[in-house]
Design a protein around this motif. Structure first.
Motif, PDB file in Angstrom:
ATOM      1  N   LEU A  62       5.973   5.247 -12.581  1.00  0.00           N
ATOM      2  CA  LEU A  62       7.815   5.640 -12.706  1.00  0.00           C
ATOM      3  C   LEU A  62       7.874   4.423 -11.177  1.00  0.00           C
ATOM      4  N   LEU A  63       7.650   5.470 -10.303  1.00  0.00           N
ATOM      5  CA  LEU A  63       7.684   5.321  -8.472  1.00  0.00           C
ATOM      6  C   LEU A  63       7.408   4.132  -8.336  1.00  0.00           C
ATOM      7  N   GLY A  64       5.986   3.997  -8.636  1.00  0.00           N
ATOM      8  CA  GLY A  64       6.173   1.797  -8.712  1.00  0.00           C
ATOM      9  C   GLY A  64       7.579   0.993  -8.785  1.00  0.00           C
ATOM     10  N   TRP A  65       7.404   1.216 -10.157  1.00  0.00           N
ATOM     11  CA  TRP A  65       8.629   0.605 -11.166  1.00  0.00           C
ATOM     12  C   TRP A  65       9.779   0.603  -9.912  1.00  0.00           C
ATOM     13  N   LEU A  66      10.039   1.635  -9.803  1.00  0.00           N
ATOM     14  CA  LEU A  66      11.094   1.864  -9.022  1.00  0.00           C
ATOM     15  C   LEU A  66      11.987   0.848  -8.301  1.00  0.00           C
ATOM     16  N   ARG A  67      10.302   1.342  -7.274  1.00  0.00           N
ATOM     17  CA  ARG A  67      10.366   0.829  -5.760  1.00  0.00           C
ATOM     18  C   ARG A  67      10.647  -0.775  -5.700  1.00  0.00           C
ATOM     19  N   ARG A  68       9.364  -1.759  -6.715  1.00  0.00           N
ATOM     20  CA  ARG A  68       9.403  -2.733  -7.157  1.00  0.00           C
ATOM     21  C   ARG A  68      11.129  -3.254  -7.540  1.00  0.00           C
ATOM     22  N   GLU A  69      11.628  -2.728  -8.575  1.00  0.00           N
ATOM     23  CA  GLU A  69      12.792  -3.405  -9.120  1.00  0.00           C
ATOM     24  C   GLU A  69      14.131  -2.873  -7.706  1.00  0.00           C
ATOM     25  N   ALA A  70      13.947  -1.819  -6.679  1.00  0.00           N
ATOM     26  CA  ALA A  70      14.930  -1.468  -6.161  1.00  0.00           C
ATOM     27  C   ALA A  70      15.028  -2.504  -4.880  1.00  0.00           C
ATOM     28  N   ARG A  71      13.100  -3.220  -4.538  1.00  0.00           N
ATOM     29  CA  ARG A  71      13.601  -4.152  -3.318  1.00  0.00           C
ATOM     30  C   ARG A  71      14.566  -6.050  -4.025  1.00  0.00           C
ATOM     31  N   LYS A  72      15.152  -5.909  -4.975  1.00  0.00           N
ATOM     32  CA  LYS A  72      15.659  -7.042  -5.251  1.00  0.00           C
ATOM     33  C   LYS A  72      17.115  -6.553  -5.375  1.00  0.00           C
ATOM     34  N   GLY A  73      17.414  -5.366  -5.032  1.00  0.00           N
ATOM     35  CA  GLY A  73      19.101  -5.168  -4.657  1.00  0.00           C
ATOM     36  C   GLY A  73      19.803  -4.642  -5.426  1.00  0.00           C
ATOM     37  N   ILE A  74      18.612  -4.359  -6.610  1.00  0.00           N
ATOM     38  CA  ILE A  74      20.058  -3.484  -7.517  1.00  0.00           C
ATOM     39  C   ILE A  74      20.350  -2.805  -7.277  1.00  0.00           C
ATOM     40  N   MET A  75      21.616  -1.688  -8.146  1.00  0.00           N
ATOM     41  CA  MET A  75      21.981  -0.725  -7.811  1.00  0.00           C
ATOM     42  C   MET A  75      21.787   0.149  -8.744  1.00  0.00           C
ATOM     43  N   VAL A  76      20.821   1.613  -8.247  1.00  0.00           N
ATOM     44  CA  VAL A  76      20.116   2.562  -8.686  1.00  0.00           C
ATOM     45  C   VAL A  76      20.826   4.051  -8.332  1.00  0.00           C
ATOM     46  N   GLY A  77      20.928   4.735  -9.120  1.00  0.00           N
ATOM     47  CA  GLY A  77      21.697   5.742 -10.141  1.00  0.00           C
ATOM     48  C   GLY A  77      20.927   6.704 -10.237  1.00  0.00           C
ATOM     49  N   GLY A  78      21.041   8.070 -10.144  1.00  0.00           N
ATOM     50  CA  GLY A  78      20.109   9.342 -10.766  1.00  0.00           C
ATOM     51  C   GLY A  78      21.296  10.347 -10.961  1.00  0.00           C
ATOM     52  N   LEU A  79      20.980  11.020 -12.932  1.00  0.00           N
ATOM     53  CA  LEU A  79      21.395  11.800 -13.424  1.00  0.00           C
ATOM     54  C   LEU A  79      20.974  13.463 -13.066  1.00  0.00           C
ATOM     55  N   CYS A  80      21.765  13.828 -12.585  1.00  0.00           N
ATOM     56  CA  CYS A  80      21.520  15.806 -12.823  1.00  0.00           C
ATOM     57  C   CYS A  80      19.938  15.241 -11.680  1.00  0.00           C
ATOM     58  N   THR A  81      19.100  16.121 -12.662  1.00  0.00           N
ATOM     59  CA  THR A  81      17.677  16.691 -11.044  1.00  0.00           C
ATOM     60  C   THR A  81      17.246  15.468 -10.692  1.00  0.00           C
ATOM     61  N   ALA A  82      17.428  13.182 -11.348  1.00  0.00           N
ATOM     62  CA  ALA A  82      16.818  12.718 -11.033  1.00  0.00           C
ATOM     63  C   ALA A  82      17.303  11.711 -10.051  1.00  0.00           C
ATOM     64  N   ALA A  83      17.907  12.686  -8.869  1.00  0.00           N
ATOM     65  CA  ALA A  83      17.904  11.896  -7.168  1.00  0.00           C
ATOM     66  C   ALA A  83      16.762  12.866  -6.797  1.00  0.00           C
ATOM     67  N   TYR A  84      16.233  13.457  -7.252  1.00  0.00           N
ATOM     68  CA  TYR A  84      14.793  14.267  -6.841  1.00  0.00           C
ATOM     69  C   TYR A  84      13.574  12.839  -7.320  1.00  0.00           C
TER      70      TYR A  84
END
Length: 334
Positions: A103-125
């Motif tokens: 999951l962490l690898g996927w998030l880093r890869r997609e975030a490099r595209k400049g995609i807007m990413v949010g986290g609900l509840c404890t997902a800020a972790y």
């Protein structure tokens, strides 16, 4: 430390709906997720068109269970996204265990595209673990704030209901998802639509990112005494280096004996006992939510020695910090 920045979303294309991709982690909180989706559904109904679309994805792409026990069928695995998608990670209890390397690898890869990413509840972790909140303002459920601030010093943690900083969004959980989504809807289509959605939800008090997530001290303790509230606020802000009762009393213009009587009258305990309970509560949160050593937890909660910490902990919780840590260690493995 970054200044608060507005969302940097890809401009709307009137001919196609804005896509929200909800990433559901095991044991995610249904209230936070459902609140967000319902805002989008009602916005479509009010607009009488598909202004928003959404799909559910997650690791494995099959099914995922929320913390209430209900199972959800996912649309896809962690697949490749478009730059104009908005990613919303949904989590709840045991977020450490649900935050996998894949999951962490996927998030880093997609975030490099400049995609807007949010986290609900404890997902800020999860976002912070991926390095997506470094140098940014963020929030997380109040119960997780102590452990979060210990682990992610590079994140500017706030107590706000929600935070939008550039292309990162975080919420405190519960109904704060509604406040965030209403802001996004207002940004996209104006305040009138956002207010119409709020009316449909019977949501009469829309909060902003300036609102804090916890009740005020007087409301929480059921006592409206200004000096008592001041002292408790000082205690909560000084856990690592506790302030003596005499110093607390002087700060609010009272004698130590008067402060003692005040606590006895309204809280049925001494200031020293109340302060100790606050420190032990933080210690329990750190033991259950982080992999900090027991010694470091003791120091973070104002205990000079592990033996004194263990004695106080056992007297209050009827178990030792080491046993508490052992019973939750499996949850912390990634």
């Amino acid at each position: 430390m970054s200044e608060h920045r507005p969302a940097t979303r890809v401009p709307l294309d009137e001919n196609k709906p804005r896509m929200f991709v909800f990433v559901l982690l095991e044991n995610f909180t249904m209230l936070s997720f459902a609140s967000a989706v319902e805002c989008l559904r009602i916005a479509n109904r009010m607009e009488e068109r598909e202004a928003y679309a959404w799909r559910l994805i997650g690791e494995g792409g099959a099914r995922v269970r929320c913390s209430a026990g209900a199972e959800f069928t996912l649309d896809d695995d962690l697949d490749e996204l478009r730059r104009d998608d908005t990613v919303i990670v949904c989590s709840g209890i045991d977020v450490q265990a649900a935050t996998t390397k894949k999951l962490l690898g996927w998030l880093r890869r997609e975030a490099r595209k400049g995609i807007m990413v949010g986290g609900l509840c404890t997902a800020a972790y999860t976002l912070a673990k991926a390095g997506l909140l470094d140098g940014k303002k963020a929030t997380i459920h109040w119960e997780n704030q102590d452990s979060f601030s210990e682990e992610f010093e590079e994140v500017n943690l706030t107590k706000s209901v929600f935070v939008v900083d550039g292309n990162r969004m975080t919420t405190a959980g519960g109904t704060s998802s509604i406040d965030l989504m209403l802001k996004l809807i207002a940004d996209d289509f104006g305040e009138e639509l956002a207010n119409a959605v709020a009316d449909q939800l019977i949501y009469s008090s829309i909060r902003t990112d300036q609102d804090t997530q916890r009740l005020s001290v007087p409301t929480r303790i059921g006592v409206r005494h200004p000096k008592l509230s001041q002292v408790i606020q000082m205690m909560e802000a000084n856990i690592e280096e506790p302030i003596s009762p005499s110093s607390l009393a002087r700060f609010v213009g009272m004698s130590t004996r008067q402060l003692e009587r005040l606590f006895r009258r309204y809280l049925n305990r001494s200031p020293k006992r109340y302060y100790m309970e606050l420190r032990l509560q933080k210690a329990r949160n750190l033991l259950m939510q982080t992999d900090m050593s027991v010694i470091n937890v003791a120091l973070a909660c104002g205990f000079a020695s592990p033996s004194h910490f263990s004695k106080c902990y056992r007297a209050h919780y009827d178990t030792t910090p080491y046993r508490e840590r052992g019973s939750h260690a499996a949850r912390l493995s990634i």
